[in-house]
Write a protein that holds these residues in place. Sequence first.
Motif, PDB file in Angstrom:
ATOM      1  N   MET A  15     -46.870  21.198  86.629  1.00 30.91           N
ATOM      2  CA  MET A  15     -45.956  22.295  86.345  1.00 30.91           C
ATOM      3  C   MET A  15     -46.593  23.117  85.241  1.00 30.91           C
ATOM      4  O   MET A  15     -46.585  22.729  84.075  1.00 30.91           O
ATOM      5  CB  MET A  15     -44.591  21.762  85.914  1.00 30.91           C
ATOM      6  N   PRO A  17     -47.056  26.435  82.737  1.00 31.94           N
ATOM      7  CA  PRO A  17     -46.076  27.247  82.010  1.00 31.94           C
ATOM      8  C   PRO A  17     -45.592  28.462  82.816  1.00 31.94           C
ATOM      9  O   PRO A  17     -44.434  28.843  82.715  1.00 31.94           O
ATOM     10  CB  PRO A  17     -46.827  27.687  80.759  1.00 31.94           C
ATOM     11  N   LYS A  19     -45.323  28.624  86.143  1.00 35.39           N
ATOM     12  CA  LYS A  19     -44.386  28.119  87.155  1.00 35.39           C
ATOM     13  C   LYS A  19     -43.049  27.771  86.512  1.00 35.39           C
ATOM     14  O   LYS A  19     -41.992  28.038  87.086  1.00 35.39           O
ATOM     15  CB  LYS A  19     -44.958  26.888  87.852  1.00 35.39           C
ATOM     16  N   ALA A  20     -43.086  27.181  85.335  1.00 33.13           N
ATOM     17  CA  ALA A  20     -41.849  26.843  84.633  1.00 33.13           C
ATOM     18  C   ALA A  20     -41.072  28.094  84.263  1.00 33.13           C
ATOM     19  O   ALA A  20     -39.840  28.122  84.367  1.00 33.13           O
ATOM     20  CB  ALA A  20     -42.167  26.025  83.389  1.00 33.13           C
ATOM     21  N   SER A  24     -37.396  28.913  85.710  1.00 32.31           N
ATOM     22  CA  SER A  24     -36.308  29.115  84.761  1.00 32.31           C
ATOM     23  C   SER A  24     -35.642  30.471  84.960  1.00 32.31           C
ATOM     24  O   SER A  24     -34.413  30.579  84.939  1.00 32.31           O
ATOM     25  CB  SER A  24     -36.826  29.008  83.324  1.00 32.31           C
TER      26      SER A  24
END
Length: 60
Positions: A15, A17, A19-20, A24
Amino acid sequence: MVTLINYKRWIPTEMSPVKALFLSMFMLSGILMWGAGIYAADAAGDLPAVDGYGVTASVD
């Protein structure tokens, strides 16, 4: 034929940053749209607004 070992190599498991951040933002926008839809449905209805505990707003 795809074996389990090749299949695991093909799927990215990290994962990052970026993609996070996208996940989110997608989840946050969905929650905000859901809230706006509930608000609009309550505002458009002729019934008083009721929360989850059965308490109604008194409108004079």
